[in-house]
Scaffold this active site. Structure first.
Site, mmCIF file in Angstrom:
data_model
loop_
_atom_site.group_PDB
_atom_site.id
_atom_site.type_symbol
_atom_site.label_atom_id
_atom_site.label_comp_id
_atom_site.label_asym_id
_atom_site.label_seq_id
_atom_site.Cartn_x
_atom_site.Cartn_y
_atom_site.Cartn_z
ATOM 1 N N CYS A 167 -49.666 9.386 23.396
ATOM 2 C CA CYS A 167 -51.294 9.438 23.597
ATOM 3 C C CYS A 167 -51.691 10.718 24.188
ATOM 4 O O CYS A 167 -51.153 11.003 25.106
ATOM 5 C CB CYS A 167 -51.518 8.263 24.484
ATOM 6 S SG CYS A 167 -51.059 6.458 23.896
ATOM 7 N N CYS B 264 -47.630 10.789 28.173
ATOM 8 C CA CYS B 264 -47.626 9.543 27.765
ATOM 9 C C CYS B 264 -46.127 9.131 27.923
ATOM 10 O O CYS B 264 -45.457 9.566 26.974
ATOM 11 C CB CYS B 264 -48.171 9.518 26.545
ATOM 12 S SG CYS B 264 -48.136 7.613 25.742
HETATM 13 CO CO LIG Z 1 -48.768 6.750 23.792
#
Ligand SMILES: [Co+2]
Length: 115
Positions: free
Chosen positions: A21, A16
């Site tokens: 994430c 990410c």
């Molecule tokens: Co993220």
């Protein structure tokens, strides 16, 4: 969530770049390095070099695809089945799979968790 399959000619890595994430409902809390700025930036710029630092040396003819997670889309790598596992059951195979193999920074090996 999208699952991407590793093959002999294509290796997938998840990152990410924006924050961290991560498919936490499946993999739990992300490892510290996943959230680190060097991993997030270098995984995109030099994935082969990053994987080498994880101890994963891929042949030059293996394509590396980097998947950038977002809050809407999380990725999980389906590792390549290692050679010599033809007679193994689903449960036995599942025991070989590591968290890092599902992020793409490791392969699944018959010797089990390598890190
Ligand atoms: Co993220």
């Amino acid at each position: 969530m999208v699952v991407i399959e590793n093959t002999p000619s294509c290796h997938n890595v998840v990152v990410c770049t924006l924050c961290s994430c991560y498919p936490w409902p499946v993999l739990g809390l992300p490892p510290v390095w996943y959230k680190s700025a060097p991993y997030r930036s270098r995984a995109v710029i030099d994935p082969r070099g990053v994987l080498r630092e994880f101890g994963l040396e891929l042949d030059e003819d293996v394509e590396i695809r980097v998947w950038d997670s977002t809050s809407e889309m999380r990725y999980l790598v389906l590792p390549e089945r290692p050679a010599g596992t033809e007679g193994m059951s689903e449960d036995e195979l599942a025991e070989l799979v590591t968290r890092d193999a599902m992020i793409g920074t490791a392969k699944v090996s018959l010797s089990g968790a390598s890190r």
